[in-house]
Design a protein around this motif. Sequence first.
Motif: not given
Lengths: 153, 153
Positions: A20, A22, A25-26, A69, A73-74, A137, A146, A150, B19-20, B60-61, B64-65, B68-69, B71-72
């Motif tokens: 999962l 961003l 989510v968007r 998961l 999400l909200k 990403l 990635k 890594h 990686l949520l 990896v992420m 800021d991403q 935001a994830l 917070e969602s």
Amino acid sequence: MVDKKKKRRVVVASGTFDLLHLGHVRFLEEAKRAGGKDAELIVIVARDSTVKARKGKTPVMPEDQRRALVESLKVVDEAILGLEDFSIEKVIEKIEPDVIAVGHDQDGIEKEVMKATKEKKINIQVVKIGRFGKRELDSSSKIMRKIVEHFNR
Amino acid sequence: MVDKKKKRRVVVASGTFDLLHLGHVRFLEEAKRAGGKDAELIVIVARDSTVKARKGKTPVMPEDQRRALVESLKVVDEAILGLEDFSIEKVIEKIEPDVIAVGHDQDGIEKEVMKATKEKKINIQVVKIGRFGKRELDSSSKIMRKIVEHFNR
């Protein structure tokens, strides 16, 4: 004309939602917005077997974890696993959505919806959701690449 | 005794959340529950530079991403990026939490909280949250290993 009870408009979006991020989510936020104020967003999460059959390999995260998961999400009201033999026709029959949101990489689904709504003479709005940003990403496969870079460093 | 306005108890949890996955969500849900009914959950998401300094490599992420994830998620009221020079003392000063939730792999933080509350003679409840299940994919590093195996196959 049959009187319809005033109810929340139902938006359906579908996807695998492996790893999962961003961008997912968007996508879901814009899908829900397409249903107007107070819309209900139902997300269909693809089963492992469906992904395997369509893309040749199983997702990293198992289906029950992907579903849970997404539902955490909200923006999501309900997340359900797809049918083993997923078809947009069956989704339409079962959920009767007002809007079906289609992602930038889901052209196949768009065509299926068009066909099904024409055959059934029903009115479902198909909303195409753009890709988010030009960020690095915003797709699971990019994230995986990635990670592999890594590790191999 | 000073009268305190009746307000929602504030729970603070922190982490990298790279990686949520479902383990993160369950951790945050249990953290919030520790604050009782109607608690507010504030999550501090570690900055890239802090993770690099503590663990030797960048997530990896990008930060800021990750923020935001987090917070969602339904369970999260607010997600903020940590300070560059993260310390639990500064968190306590700034946020004045009622509860600090500590993960199974955050023993360091637990000790820091104990020290800070003792020094400042304040009362903050420290709640240790267990690991979730014995599932395979409950940590970001396990997920990464699985992805790498996936690719090298």
